[in-house]
Motif scaffolding. Structure first.
Motif, PDB file in Angstrom:
ATOM      1  N   PHE A 167      73.287  43.620  62.242  1.00  0.00           N
ATOM      2  CA  PHE A 167      73.710  42.291  62.664  1.00  0.00           C
ATOM      3  C   PHE A 167      74.769  42.503  63.735  1.00  0.00           C
ATOM      4  O   PHE A 167      75.885  42.928  63.454  1.00  0.00           O
ATOM      5  CB  PHE A 167      74.280  41.509  61.481  1.00  0.00           C
ATOM      6  CG  PHE A 167      74.630  40.087  61.796  1.00  0.00           C
ATOM      7  CD1 PHE A 167      73.665  39.094  61.725  1.00  0.00           C
ATOM      8  CD2 PHE A 167      75.909  39.726  62.176  1.00  0.00           C
ATOM      9  CE1 PHE A 167      73.970  37.769  62.013  1.00  0.00           C
ATOM     10  CE2 PHE A 167      76.233  38.412  62.466  1.00  0.00           C
ATOM     11  CZ  PHE A 167      75.258  37.434  62.384  1.00  0.00           C
ATOM     12  N   SER A 193      82.567  28.281  68.129  1.00  0.00           N
ATOM     13  CA  SER A 193      82.475  29.714  67.887  1.00  0.00           C
ATOM     14  C   SER A 193      83.105  30.568  68.977  1.00  0.00           C
ATOM     15  O   SER A 193      83.181  31.785  68.838  1.00  0.00           O
ATOM     16  CB  SER A 193      81.006  30.123  67.724  1.00  0.00           C
ATOM     17  OG  SER A 193      80.255  29.699  68.839  1.00  0.00           O
ATOM     18  N   GLY A 235      72.446  41.885  71.166  1.00  0.00           N
ATOM     19  CA  GLY A 235      71.757  41.175  70.099  1.00  0.00           C
ATOM     20  C   GLY A 235      70.873  42.090  69.288  1.00  0.00           C
ATOM     21  O   GLY A 235      71.113  43.301  69.200  1.00  0.00           O
ATOM     22  N   HIS A 239      73.788  37.604  70.369  1.00  0.00           N
ATOM     23  CA  HIS A 239      74.985  37.222  69.620  1.00  0.00           C
ATOM     24  C   HIS A 239      76.283  37.352  70.401  1.00  0.00           C
ATOM     25  O   HIS A 239      77.304  36.827  69.959  1.00  0.00           O
ATOM     26  CB  HIS A 239      75.096  38.066  68.348  1.00  0.00           C
ATOM     27  CG  HIS A 239      74.207  37.605  67.251  1.00  0.00           C
ATOM     28  ND1 HIS A 239      74.261  38.116  65.982  1.00  0.00           N
ATOM     29  CD2 HIS A 239      73.233  36.651  67.236  1.00  0.00           C
ATOM     30  CE1 HIS A 239      73.362  37.516  65.226  1.00  0.00           C
ATOM     31  NE2 HIS A 239      72.720  36.630  65.960  1.00  0.00           N
ATOM     32  N   GLY A 247      72.772  32.826  72.765  1.00  0.00           N
ATOM     33  CA  GLY A 247      72.270  32.512  71.438  1.00  0.00           C
ATOM     34  C   GLY A 247      70.783  32.769  71.333  1.00  0.00           C
ATOM     35  O   GLY A 247      70.268  33.772  71.827  1.00  0.00           O
ATOM     36  N   GLU A 264      67.378  37.843  69.008  1.00  0.00           N
ATOM     37  CA  GLU A 264      68.464  36.872  69.054  1.00  0.00           C
ATOM     38  C   GLU A 264      69.669  37.525  69.707  1.00  0.00           C
ATOM     39  O   GLU A 264      69.950  38.704  69.477  1.00  0.00           O
ATOM     40  CB  GLU A 264      68.828  36.385  67.656  1.00  0.00           C
ATOM     41  CG  GLU A 264      69.787  35.203  67.665  1.00  0.00           C
ATOM     42  CD  GLU A 264      69.796  34.449  66.349  1.00  0.00           C
ATOM     43  OE1 GLU A 264      69.089  33.428  66.234  1.00  0.00           O
ATOM     44  OE2 GLU A 264      70.493  34.912  65.430  1.00  0.00           O
ATOM     45  N   TYR A 315      70.463  28.037  68.788  1.00  0.00           N
ATOM     46  CA  TYR A 315      71.696  28.459  68.149  1.00  0.00           C
ATOM     47  C   TYR A 315      72.622  29.079  69.181  1.00  0.00           C
ATOM     48  O   TYR A 315      72.185  29.845  70.037  1.00  0.00           O
ATOM     49  CB  TYR A 315      71.407  29.470  67.022  1.00  0.00           C
ATOM     50  CG  TYR A 315      70.499  28.908  65.957  1.00  0.00           C
ATOM     51  CD1 TYR A 315      71.015  28.215  64.877  1.00  0.00           C
ATOM     52  CD2 TYR A 315      69.118  29.052  66.062  1.00  0.00           C
ATOM     53  CE1 TYR A 315      70.184  27.680  63.902  1.00  0.00           C
ATOM     54  CE2 TYR A 315      68.275  28.525  65.100  1.00  0.00           C
ATOM     55  CZ  TYR A 315      68.808  27.841  64.026  1.00  0.00           C
ATOM     56  OH  TYR A 315      67.986  27.307  63.068  1.00  0.00           O
ATOM     57  N   THR A 333      77.586  41.801  66.541  1.00  0.00           N
ATOM     58  CA  THR A 333      78.671  40.820  66.573  1.00  0.00           C
ATOM     59  C   THR A 333      79.529  40.857  67.832  1.00  0.00           C
ATOM     60  O   THR A 333      80.244  39.890  68.088  1.00  0.00           O
ATOM     61  CB  THR A 333      79.597  41.024  65.363  1.00  0.00           C
ATOM     62  OG1 THR A 333      80.004  42.402  65.309  1.00  0.00           O
ATOM     63  CG2 THR A 333      78.891  40.669  64.058  1.00  0.00           C
ATOM     64  N   TRP A 337      76.024  31.454  69.826  1.00  0.00           N
ATOM     65  CA  TRP A 337      76.809  32.488  69.161  1.00  0.00           C
ATOM     66  C   TRP A 337      78.007  32.943  69.983  1.00  0.00           C
ATOM     67  O   TRP A 337      78.956  33.470  69.429  1.00  0.00           O
ATOM     68  CB  TRP A 337      75.920  33.703  68.872  1.00  0.00           C
ATOM     69  CG  TRP A 337      74.849  33.446  67.867  1.00  0.00           C
ATOM     70  CD1 TRP A 337      73.591  32.963  68.114  1.00  0.00           C
ATOM     71  CD2 TRP A 337      74.916  33.638  66.459  1.00  0.00           C
ATOM     72  NE1 TRP A 337      72.879  32.856  66.941  1.00  0.00           N
ATOM     73  CE2 TRP A 337      73.671  33.271  65.910  1.00  0.00           C
ATOM     74  CE3 TRP A 337      75.908  34.112  65.595  1.00  0.00           C
ATOM     75  CZ2 TRP A 337      73.389  33.342  64.544  1.00  0.00           C
ATOM     76  CZ3 TRP A 337      75.628  34.186  64.233  1.00  0.00           C
ATOM     77  CH2 TRP A 337      74.386  33.800  63.726  1.00  0.00           C
ATOM     78  N   TRP A 350      64.695  37.164  60.663  1.00  0.00           N
ATOM     79  CA  TRP A 350      66.137  37.205  60.839  1.00  0.00           C
ATOM     80  C   TRP A 350      66.765  38.077  59.755  1.00  0.00           C
ATOM     81  O   TRP A 350      66.517  37.901  58.570  1.00  0.00           O
ATOM     82  CB  TRP A 350      66.691  35.784  60.776  1.00  0.00           C
ATOM     83  CG  TRP A 350      68.066  35.644  61.308  1.00  0.00           C
ATOM     84  CD1 TRP A 350      68.444  35.715  62.602  1.00  0.00           C
ATOM     85  CD2 TRP A 350      69.245  35.371  60.560  1.00  0.00           C
ATOM     86  NE1 TRP A 350      69.795  35.514  62.723  1.00  0.00           N
ATOM     87  CE2 TRP A 350      70.313  35.292  61.479  1.00  0.00           C
ATOM     88  CE3 TRP A 350      69.508  35.186  59.203  1.00  0.00           C
ATOM     89  CZ2 TRP A 350      71.612  35.048  61.088  1.00  0.00           C
ATOM     90  CZ3 TRP A 350      70.809  34.934  58.818  1.00  0.00           C
ATOM     91  CH2 TRP A 350      71.843  34.861  59.748  1.00  0.00           C
ATOM     92  N   LYS A 384      77.994  32.480  62.201  1.00  0.00           N
ATOM     93  CA  LYS A 384      78.252  32.403  63.637  1.00  0.00           C
ATOM     94  C   LYS A 384      79.588  33.055  63.959  1.00  0.00           C
ATOM     95  O   LYS A 384      80.597  32.395  64.144  1.00  0.00           O
ATOM     96  CB  LYS A 384      78.209  30.954  64.089  1.00  0.00           C
ATOM     97  CG  LYS A 384      76.860  30.304  63.866  1.00  0.00           C
ATOM     98  CD  LYS A 384      76.881  28.864  64.291  1.00  0.00           C
ATOM     99  CE  LYS A 384      77.579  27.989  63.293  1.00  0.00           C
ATOM    100  NZ  LYS A 384      76.908  27.950  62.007  1.00  0.00           N
ATOM    101  N   ILE A 396      81.795  35.287  66.261  1.00  0.00           N
ATOM    102  CA  ILE A 396      81.767  35.594  67.682  1.00  0.00           C
ATOM    103  C   ILE A 396      83.052  36.246  68.117  1.00  0.00           C
ATOM    104  O   ILE A 396      84.099  36.019  67.552  1.00  0.00           O
ATOM    105  CB  ILE A 396      81.565  34.307  68.500  1.00  0.00           C
ATOM    106  CG1 ILE A 396      80.368  33.527  67.929  1.00  0.00           C
ATOM    107  CG2 ILE A 396      81.350  34.573  69.969  1.00  0.00           C
ATOM    108  CD1 ILE A 396      79.091  34.273  67.935  1.00  0.00           C
TER     109      ILE A 396
END
Length: 357
Positions: free
Chosen positions: A255, A121, A220, A207, A179, A205, A164, A257, A166, A230, A4, A6
């Protein structure tokens, strides 16, 4: 390390205001004296490795490090915000019984948060109010999402459904939390759920989130195909006011961020991996869909946060260095316009904010 990771960039907005003022105050442009970006202090949050190998929650101001936890138990920082001379940090750590707990610090001193946060986060400051976003424990096995305003909890989900958190943004008192719920990217505005369209994707997802005036930008990943899941076959996407905008890359998976907006330009940071294992992972940022890779020779790199001041683009993350037969060493790195600066001999840089002087 928890995924997680962020980023929040409240200091950026002040930079934009200063630049607009400077630009409009010039009666005529002079190509020999271009307007320079505002002079800023660069704050980076993350962790270093202590003598015992434990992660020490650490932030850097213009490259000078300050630890806010001891080296006995793991702790790290996911988000940083600055107001005047006060530095606010959000992150997590472990108890002596290996229980994960969320933490928020002001000038290195822990701040009280209601209930039992498992992670914090994101942190943001608006006026005299301190907002923190994260997750808390319930009687259910699923994580539950919440945010705190001046330490008082506001529960968004109750743990009956997997969800979730993020990232978070605050705009004129409205709290935006981002999230995922189930297999779909989501954000909440003041506890109201907004499902983001997923098109043909099997898994999405969200983020990172940022607001720019009345516009809401969410960054995301979207995954499709027979191996969709995932961290597999993830394409980078962002949503502007709920409309999905895909970004292309020749790498196999990503991924995401961080996201920030400067004027009409959209910047997104991500760590991209080659799922075949042939090529090392690489930190990447996009400006309006155009990718820039941040390399460290043949070593893997990762990006965890992004900030912009004028034409200067700052990205934080780490570079992975081989260590013989042992596990690789991670080096916290700050890239400014693609040029890396190592912040410590080991650790990770996970978030950034810029504060005009």
């Amino acid at each position: 390390m928890s995924p997680k990771l962020i980023i929040n960039l409240p200091g950026y907005f002040f930079s934009v205001i200063i630049l607009i003022f400077l630009t409009q105050s010039c009666k005529k442009s002079n190509p020999n004296n271009p307007v320079k970006p505002a002079i800023v202090d660069v704050y980076v949050g993350g962790y270093t490795n202590g003598p015992s190998g434990k992660k020490v929650a650490t932030y850097w101001k213009n490259g000078s490090a300050k630890g806010v936890s001891d080296s006995l138990l793991d702790a790290l920082i996911y988000s940083i915000a600055v107001q005047n001379t006060d530095v606010y940090l959000a992150g997590e750590g472990l108890t002596p019984h290996a229980l994960q707990i969320g933490r928020c610090w002001k000038n290195g001193i822990p701040m009280p948060l209601e209930d039992s946060p498992t992670t914090v986060s994101a942190v943001a400051i608006e006026g005299n109010d301190v907002f923190a976003g994260g997750m808390y424990r319930t009687s259910h096995p699923n994580p539950a999402i919440c945010y705190w305003k001046n330490g008082v909890i506001s529960k968004i989900t109750d743990g009956t459904t997997a969800s979730y958190q993020w990232g978070m943004a605050v705009n004129n008192g409205d709290v935006y939390t981002v999230g995922g719920m189930g297999n779909q990217a989501t954000y909440w505005k003041n506890n109201t759920l907004n499902l983001l369209p997923k098109g043909d994707s099997i898994f999405t997802e969200a983020h990172a989130i940022v607001t720019n005036g009345s516009d809401v930008y969410v960054a995301g990943m979207a995954s499709s195909g027979p191996n969709a899941s995932w961290l597999k076959n993830n394409a980078v996407v962002y949503w502007k006011n709920g409309v999905e905008i895909p970004l292309t890359t020749n790498l196999k998976s990503a991924f995401v961020t961080g996201i920030t907006v400067s004027a009409n330009d959209v910047y997104i940071a991500a760590s991209c991996i080659d799922t075949t294992g042939i090529e090392p992972g690489v930190a990447v940022y996009w400006k309006n869909g155009v990718a820039t890779e941040l390399h460290d020779g043949k070593n893997a790199t990762s990006a965890f946060g992004i900030a912009v001041n004028g034409k200067d683009v700052y990205v934080v993350g780490y570079a992975e260095r081989p260590n013989g037969v042992e596990a690789p060493i991670y080096i916290p790195v700050l890239w400014k316009n693609g040029v890396p600066t190592e912040l410590a001999t080991s650790g990770g840089a996970l978030c950034i904010t810029l504060v005009p002087r």
